[in-house]
Scaffold this motif. Sequence first.
Motif, PDB file in Angstrom:
ATOM      1  N   ALA A  17      29.835  15.006  24.694  1.00  0.00           N
ATOM      2  CA  ALA A  17      29.549  15.979  25.757  1.00  0.00           C
ATOM      3  C   ALA A  17      28.280  15.603  26.517  1.00  0.00           C
ATOM      4  O   ALA A  17      28.240  15.693  27.748  1.00  0.00           O
ATOM      5  CB  ALA A  17      29.432  17.378  25.162  1.00  0.00           C
ATOM      6  N   VAL A  18      27.249  15.175  25.805  1.00  0.00           N
ATOM      7  CA  VAL A  18      25.998  14.756  26.447  1.00  0.00           C
ATOM      8  C   VAL A  18      26.254  13.546  27.334  1.00  0.00           C
ATOM      9  O   VAL A  18      25.793  13.490  28.479  1.00  0.00           O
ATOM     10  CB  VAL A  18      24.909  14.435  25.393  1.00  0.00           C
ATOM     11  CG1 VAL A  18      23.725  13.710  26.021  1.00  0.00           C
ATOM     12  CG2 VAL A  18      24.450  15.716  24.717  1.00  0.00           C
ATOM     13  N   THR A  20      29.086  12.584  28.738  1.00  0.00           N
ATOM     14  CA  THR A  20      29.921  12.964  29.875  1.00  0.00           C
ATOM     15  C   THR A  20      29.121  13.723  30.924  1.00  0.00           C
ATOM     16  O   THR A  20      29.224  13.443  32.125  1.00  0.00           O
ATOM     17  CB  THR A  20      31.113  13.809  29.389  1.00  0.00           C
ATOM     18  OG1 THR A  20      31.857  13.047  28.425  1.00  0.00           O
ATOM     19  CG2 THR A  20      32.031  14.197  30.526  1.00  0.00           C
ATOM     20  N   GLU A  21      28.294  14.656  30.489  1.00  0.00           N
ATOM     21  CA  GLU A  21      27.476  15.431  31.412  1.00  0.00           C
ATOM     22  C   GLU A  21      26.459  14.542  32.136  1.00  0.00           C
ATOM     23  O   GLU A  21      26.292  14.633  33.351  1.00  0.00           O
ATOM     24  CB  GLU A  21      26.747  16.546  30.672  1.00  0.00           C
ATOM     25  CG  GLU A  21      25.920  17.420  31.589  1.00  0.00           C
ATOM     26  CD  GLU A  21      25.240  18.566  30.859  1.00  0.00           C
ATOM     27  OE1 GLU A  21      24.350  19.173  31.474  1.00  0.00           O
ATOM     28  OE2 GLU A  21      25.568  18.838  29.699  1.00  0.00           O
ATOM     29  N   THR A  22      25.798  13.687  31.398  1.00  0.00           N
ATOM     30  CA  THR A  22      24.796  12.792  31.981  1.00  0.00           C
ATOM     31  C   THR A  22      25.432  11.843  32.977  1.00  0.00           C
ATOM     32  O   THR A  22      24.901  11.620  34.074  1.00  0.00           O
ATOM     33  CB  THR A  22      24.059  12.017  30.881  1.00  0.00           C
ATOM     34  OG1 THR A  22      23.456  12.954  29.994  1.00  0.00           O
ATOM     35  CG2 THR A  22      22.990  11.107  31.467  1.00  0.00           C
ATOM     36  N   ARG A  23      26.566  11.294  32.609  1.00  0.00           N
ATOM     37  CA  ARG A  23      27.263  10.375  33.509  1.00  0.00           C
ATOM     38  C   ARG A  23      27.637  11.081  34.814  1.00  0.00           C
ATOM     39  O   ARG A  23      27.439  10.547  35.898  1.00  0.00           O
ATOM     40  CB  ARG A  23      28.510   9.829  32.830  1.00  0.00           C
ATOM     41  CG  ARG A  23      29.270   8.864  33.701  1.00  0.00           C
ATOM     42  CD  ARG A  23      30.471   8.307  32.998  1.00  0.00           C
ATOM     43  NE  ARG A  23      31.149   7.403  33.908  1.00  0.00           N
ATOM     44  CZ  ARG A  23      32.004   6.497  33.553  1.00  0.00           C
ATOM     45  NH1 ARG A  23      32.313   6.351  32.285  1.00  0.00           N
ATOM     46  NH2 ARG A  23      32.567   5.711  34.430  1.00  0.00           N
ATOM     47  N   GLY A  24      28.154  12.298  34.706  1.00  0.00           N
ATOM     48  CA  GLY A  24      28.523  13.055  35.892  1.00  0.00           C
ATOM     49  C   GLY A  24      27.330  13.337  36.792  1.00  0.00           C
ATOM     50  O   GLY A  24      27.421  13.220  38.020  1.00  0.00           O
ATOM     51  N   LEU A  25      26.201  13.708  36.186  1.00  0.00           N
ATOM     52  CA  LEU A  25      24.996  13.975  36.968  1.00  0.00           C
ATOM     53  C   LEU A  25      24.485  12.723  37.668  1.00  0.00           C
ATOM     54  O   LEU A  25      24.088  12.771  38.843  1.00  0.00           O
ATOM     55  CB  LEU A  25      23.903  14.549  36.071  1.00  0.00           C
ATOM     56  CG  LEU A  25      24.098  16.003  35.634  1.00  0.00           C
ATOM     57  CD1 LEU A  25      23.063  16.386  34.583  1.00  0.00           C
ATOM     58  CD2 LEU A  25      24.035  16.939  36.820  1.00  0.00           C
ATOM     59  N   LEU A  26      24.495  11.599  36.961  1.00  0.00           N
ATOM     60  CA  LEU A  26      24.048  10.348  37.573  1.00  0.00           C
ATOM     61  C   LEU A  26      24.921   9.972  38.762  1.00  0.00           C
ATOM     62  O   LEU A  26      24.424   9.573  39.814  1.00  0.00           O
ATOM     63  CB  LEU A  26      24.064   9.207  36.550  1.00  0.00           C
ATOM     64  CG  LEU A  26      22.951   9.192  35.529  1.00  0.00           C
ATOM     65  CD1 LEU A  26      23.230   8.135  34.463  1.00  0.00           C
ATOM     66  CD2 LEU A  26      21.620   8.930  36.194  1.00  0.00           C
ATOM     67  N   GLU A  27      26.223  10.115  38.597  1.00  0.00           N
ATOM     68  CA  GLU A  27      27.134   9.762  39.679  1.00  0.00           C
ATOM     69  C   GLU A  27      26.990  10.718  40.857  1.00  0.00           C
ATOM     70  O   GLU A  27      26.999  10.305  42.007  1.00  0.00           O
ATOM     71  CB  GLU A  27      28.569   9.742  39.164  1.00  0.00           C
ATOM     72  CG  GLU A  27      28.826   8.575  38.234  1.00  0.00           C
ATOM     73  CD  GLU A  27      30.209   8.583  37.599  1.00  0.00           C
ATOM     74  OE1 GLU A  27      30.912   9.615  37.679  1.00  0.00           O
ATOM     75  OE2 GLU A  27      30.579   7.557  37.014  1.00  0.00           O
ATOM     76  N   GLN A  28      26.838  12.012  40.563  1.00  0.00           N
ATOM     77  CA  GLN A  28      26.732  13.012  41.627  1.00  0.00           C
ATOM     78  C   GLN A  28      25.409  12.909  42.380  1.00  0.00           C
ATOM     79  O   GLN A  28      25.393  12.914  43.610  1.00  0.00           O
ATOM     80  CB  GLN A  28      26.875  14.404  41.017  1.00  0.00           C
ATOM     81  CG  GLN A  28      26.784  15.529  42.014  1.00  0.00           C
ATOM     82  CD  GLN A  28      26.832  16.890  41.351  1.00  0.00           C
ATOM     83  OE1 GLN A  28      26.446  17.042  40.199  1.00  0.00           O
ATOM     84  NE2 GLN A  28      27.315  17.871  42.074  1.00  0.00           N
TER      85      GLN A  28
END
Length: 50
Positions: A17-18, A20-28
Motif C-alpha cells: 500500500a505504501v 502504491t500510494e507513493t508511486r501514484g503521488l510521484l507520478e501525479q
Amino acid sequence: MLLSALYRGGRQVEALAVYTETRGLLEQKLGAGPSREGAELHLGRTDGGG
C-alpha cells in the motif's frame, strides 16, 4: 526504507500500500515513477522473489 521495514516486519500488505500510494503521488505531482531499485524491490516482493 519504510517499504523494506514494513515488509521485513511481516507487514507485506501495508508495504504494498505504501509503495502504491507513493508511486501514484510521484507520478501525479512530479511526472516521475519509482527508481529502478524501487521497481525491482516491488517486483521481487510481489512475485515471491527477493
